[in-house]
Design a protein around this motif. Sequence first.
Motif, PDB file in Angstrom:
ATOM      1  N   LEU A  52       0.821  -1.208  -0.049  1.00 41.81           N
ATOM      2  CA  LEU A  52      -0.139   0.019  -0.111  1.00 41.81           C
ATOM      3  C   LEU A  52       0.829   1.293  -0.084  1.00 41.81           C
ATOM      4  O   LEU A  52       1.869   1.380   0.957  1.00 41.81           O
ATOM      5  CB  LEU A  52      -0.799  -0.083   1.182  1.00 41.81           C
ATOM      6  CG  LEU A  52      -1.958   1.197   1.553  1.00 41.81           C
ATOM      7  CD1 LEU A  52      -3.153   0.802   2.100  1.00 41.81           C
ATOM      8  CD2 LEU A  52      -0.979   2.142   2.614  1.00 41.81           C
ATOM      9  N   ASN A  53       0.539   2.130  -0.774  1.00 41.46           N
ATOM     10  CA  ASN A  53       0.825   3.529  -0.695  1.00 41.46           C
ATOM     11  C   ASN A  53       0.067   4.606  -0.172  1.00 41.46           C
ATOM     12  O   ASN A  53       0.456   5.748   0.205  1.00 41.46           O
ATOM     13  CB  ASN A  53       1.237   3.853  -2.214  1.00 41.46           C
ATOM     14  CG  ASN A  53       2.476   3.230  -2.816  1.00 41.46           C
ATOM     15  OD1 ASN A  53       2.002   2.273  -3.857  1.00 41.46           O
ATOM     16  ND2 ASN A  53       3.501   2.916  -2.337  1.00 41.46           N
ATOM     17  N   ALA A  54      -1.301   4.557  -0.496  1.00 37.50           N
ATOM     18  CA  ALA A  54      -2.233   5.461   0.038  1.00 37.50           C
ATOM     19  C   ALA A  54      -3.338   4.728   0.336  1.00 37.50           C
ATOM     20  O   ALA A  54      -3.869   3.498   0.073  1.00 37.50           O
ATOM     21  CB  ALA A  54      -2.466   6.513  -0.938  1.00 37.50           C
ATOM     22  N   LEU A  55      -4.320   5.449   1.196  1.00 39.36           N
ATOM     23  CA  LEU A  55      -5.632   4.699   1.700  1.00 39.36           C
ATOM     24  C   LEU A  55      -6.841   5.643   1.930  1.00 39.36           C
ATOM     25  O   LEU A  55      -6.689   6.934   2.425  1.00 39.36           O
ATOM     26  CB  LEU A  55      -5.368   4.310   3.246  1.00 39.36           C
ATOM     27  CG  LEU A  55      -6.320   3.813   3.910  1.00 39.36           C
ATOM     28  CD1 LEU A  55      -6.608   2.305   3.422  1.00 39.36           C
ATOM     29  CD2 LEU A  55      -6.004   3.709   5.560  1.00 39.36           C
ATOM     30  N   ILE A  56      -7.921   5.136   1.311  1.00 38.93           N
ATOM     31  CA  ILE A  56      -8.967   5.886   1.383  1.00 38.93           C
ATOM     32  C   ILE A  56      -9.921   5.059   2.522  1.00 38.93           C
ATOM     33  O   ILE A  56     -10.208   3.894   2.722  1.00 38.93           O
ATOM     34  CB  ILE A  56      -9.927   5.681   0.063  1.00 38.93           C
ATOM     35  CG1 ILE A  56      -9.238   6.504  -1.160  1.00 38.93           C
ATOM     36  CG2 ILE A  56     -11.412   6.326   0.430  1.00 38.93           C
ATOM     37  CD1 ILE A  56      -9.835   6.178  -2.229  1.00 38.93           C
ATOM     38  N   LEU A  95      -4.420   1.346  12.529  1.00 41.66           N
ATOM     39  CA  LEU A  95      -3.899   1.005  11.281  1.00 41.66           C
ATOM     40  C   LEU A  95      -3.465   2.424  10.399  1.00 41.66           C
ATOM     41  O   LEU A  95      -2.460   2.659   9.862  1.00 41.66           O
ATOM     42  CB  LEU A  95      -4.888   0.008  10.575  1.00 41.66           C
ATOM     43  CG  LEU A  95      -4.498  -0.404   8.980  1.00 41.66           C
ATOM     44  CD1 LEU A  95      -5.183  -1.533   8.676  1.00 41.66           C
ATOM     45  CD2 LEU A  95      -4.790   0.868   7.822  1.00 41.66           C
ATOM     46  N   VAL A  96      -4.529   3.322  10.503  1.00 40.59           N
ATOM     47  CA  VAL A  96      -4.285   4.642   9.871  1.00 40.59           C
ATOM     48  C   VAL A  96      -2.944   5.294  10.364  1.00 40.59           C
ATOM     49  O   VAL A  96      -2.226   5.996   9.740  1.00 40.59           O
ATOM     50  CB  VAL A  96      -5.517   5.463   9.875  1.00 40.59           C
ATOM     51  CG1 VAL A  96      -5.475   6.821   9.229  1.00 40.59           C
ATOM     52  CG2 VAL A  96      -6.761   4.683   9.431  1.00 40.59           C
ATOM     53  N   SER A  97      -2.919   5.207  11.843  1.00 40.94           N
ATOM     54  CA  SER A  97      -1.709   5.803  12.295  1.00 40.94           C
ATOM     55  C   SER A  97      -0.299   4.997  12.036  1.00 40.94           C
ATOM     56  O   SER A  97       0.581   5.684  11.804  1.00 40.94           O
ATOM     57  CB  SER A  97      -1.942   5.687  13.916  1.00 40.94           C
ATOM     58  OG  SER A  97      -3.060   6.413  14.435  1.00 40.94           O
ATOM     59  N   ALA A  98      -0.396   3.868  11.729  1.00 38.05           N
ATOM     60  CA  ALA A  98       0.794   3.054  11.037  1.00 38.05           C
ATOM     61  C   ALA A  98       1.076   3.752  10.011  1.00 38.05           C
ATOM     62  O   ALA A  98       2.396   3.730   9.416  1.00 38.05           O
ATOM     63  CB  ALA A  98       0.408   1.769  11.073  1.00 38.05           C
ATOM     64  N   LEU A  99       0.240   4.120   9.074  1.00 39.68           N
ATOM     65  CA  LEU A  99       0.581   4.723   7.699  1.00 39.68           C
ATOM     66  C   LEU A  99       0.941   6.434   7.781  1.00 39.68           C
ATOM     67  O   LEU A  99       1.840   6.672   7.132  1.00 39.68           O
ATOM     68  CB  LEU A  99      -0.667   4.600   6.774  1.00 39.68           C
ATOM     69  CG  LEU A  99      -0.663   5.345   5.257  1.00 39.68           C
ATOM     70  CD1 LEU A  99       0.487   4.496   4.672  1.00 39.68           C
ATOM     71  CD2 LEU A  99      -1.808   5.063   4.675  1.00 39.68           C
ATOM     72  N   ALA A 100       0.265   6.986   8.638  1.00 38.30           N
ATOM     73  CA  ALA A 100       0.316   8.584   8.488  1.00 38.30           C
ATOM     74  C   ALA A 100       1.007   9.216   9.812  1.00 38.30           C
ATOM     75  O   ALA A 100       1.424  10.316   9.850  1.00 38.30           O
ATOM     76  CB  ALA A 100      -0.900   9.043   8.327  1.00 38.30           C
ATOM     77  N   PHE A 117      -8.722  10.750   2.964  1.00 39.41           N
ATOM     78  CA  PHE A 117      -7.550  10.122   1.924  1.00 39.41           C
ATOM     79  C   PHE A 117      -6.347  10.371   2.566  1.00 39.41           C
ATOM     80  O   PHE A 117      -6.007  11.574   2.608  1.00 39.41           O
ATOM     81  CB  PHE A 117      -8.067  10.717   0.686  1.00 39.41           C
ATOM     82  CG  PHE A 117      -7.063  10.279  -0.464  1.00 39.41           C
ATOM     83  CD1 PHE A 117      -6.620   8.817  -0.487  1.00 39.41           C
ATOM     84  CD2 PHE A 117      -6.406  11.125  -1.646  1.00 39.41           C
ATOM     85  CE1 PHE A 117      -5.831   8.332  -1.670  1.00 39.41           C
ATOM     86  CE2 PHE A 117      -5.787  10.643  -2.443  1.00 39.41           C
ATOM     87  CZ  PHE A 117      -5.286   9.375  -2.467  1.00 39.41           C
ATOM     88  N   VAL A 118      -5.680   9.454   2.663  1.00 32.90           N
ATOM     89  CA  VAL A 118      -4.324   9.340   3.416  1.00 32.90           C
ATOM     90  C   VAL A 118      -3.400   8.947   2.339  1.00 32.90           C
ATOM     91  O   VAL A 118      -3.160   8.167   1.842  1.00 32.90           O
ATOM     92  CB  VAL A 118      -4.227   8.443   4.463  1.00 32.90           C
ATOM     93  CG1 VAL A 118      -2.694   8.637   5.079  1.00 32.90           C
ATOM     94  CG2 VAL A 118      -5.277   8.622   5.638  1.00 32.90           C
ATOM     95  N   THR A 119      -2.488  10.068   1.833  1.00 33.87           N
ATOM     96  CA  THR A 119      -1.354   9.969   0.592  1.00 33.87           C
ATOM     97  C   THR A 119      -0.418  10.811   1.030  1.00 33.87           C
ATOM     98  O   THR A 119      -0.355  11.371   2.016  1.00 33.87           O
ATOM     99  CB  THR A 119      -2.221  10.512  -0.478  1.00 33.87           C
ATOM    100  OG1 THR A 119      -1.259  10.444  -1.530  1.00 33.87           O
ATOM    101  CG2 THR A 119      -2.825  12.123  -0.273  1.00 33.87           C
TER     102      THR A 119
END
Length: 352
Positions: A290-294, A307-312, A339-341
């Motif tokens: 994964l690179n970005a998440l909706i 999970l969102v915190s792991a990405l951003a 949208f996390v990008t």
Amino acid sequence: MTKQDFYFDLPEELIAQDPLPDRSSSRLLVLNKDTGETEHKIFKDIIDYLKPGDCLVINNTKVIPARLIGEKEGTGAKVEILLLKRQENDIWEALVKPGKKAKVGTKISFGNGLLTCEVIKIVDEGNRLVQFYYEGIFEEILDQLGQMPLPPYITHQLEDKNRYQTVYAKYEGSAAAPTAGLHFTTELLKCIAEKGIIIANVTLHVGLGTFRPVKEENILEHHMHSEFYIIEPEEAEKINNAKKNGGRIICVGTTSCRTVESAADEQGFVKAGSGDTEIFIYPGYQFKVLNALITNFHLPESTLIMLVSALAGRENVLKAYELAVKERYRFFSFGDAMFVTNNLKVTNINNN
């Protein structure tokens, strides 16, 4: 790392009780995962952030009317069953309420005997294995007797049960909707495809484990309930080719994210196949695919916000959530989206 690290104050009135008339008219908070910078948009604007060659990964699972209300044979006591996971030979893992009365051997009748079941085993964390008995086709009986299993924080009755399905729902098996996908319309997906964005389908049948509260103070002690997934070879090829060609892999929802990350090899390519996943993604996790998440806005202290915190990054996410509360965004299943990008540069603003 404690669950308290993922707490935020959420006014109850921000919990969306009803879906909007137009799926794609919900609000969209765009978050730069590297800088924490934010923008406020409408969901249909998501197309402006997608580039030709990107791959949008959607979860095409379909929610079954998994909530059954019946009577305990012999006493007539009301019993509620929530179907979680299909086993074999008409045996399901289910959540039974009240559980203390659902001992092995308990028989329950639904629809004046149109469907009956017997508790045959008590399994992990108080769930039951139940054996069903009926004449005809199980899915048709379930469609007749079952109710959509809306989350407990939604107290309104759903007038159109299809609004708790994505427009691309195909394979039955979920006890809850992959809610980030609820924002897409058929028209928006058509525009996205016409712009040159690849759309790949995966299937993960969503169980309640995704939404189970984290009870342990130390989040590392939390155990995820397993969920079944399938990735067909041609869909894995779409994702892998996009990655090879420099496109971003953008997952629609935490379920799509958990599916591709579960099926990834060390090089970050997705392997076709099926299986059960218990993957728990929290800060420190290194994303392979994964690179970005909706995604939607999630419960405080939930595995989803982790999970969102792991990405951003936890601080970026909590600041964005604080802003969302201040700006009166709608939360949870029927709420608004994020949208996390890593790129807030809008492309083709006038794209239709």
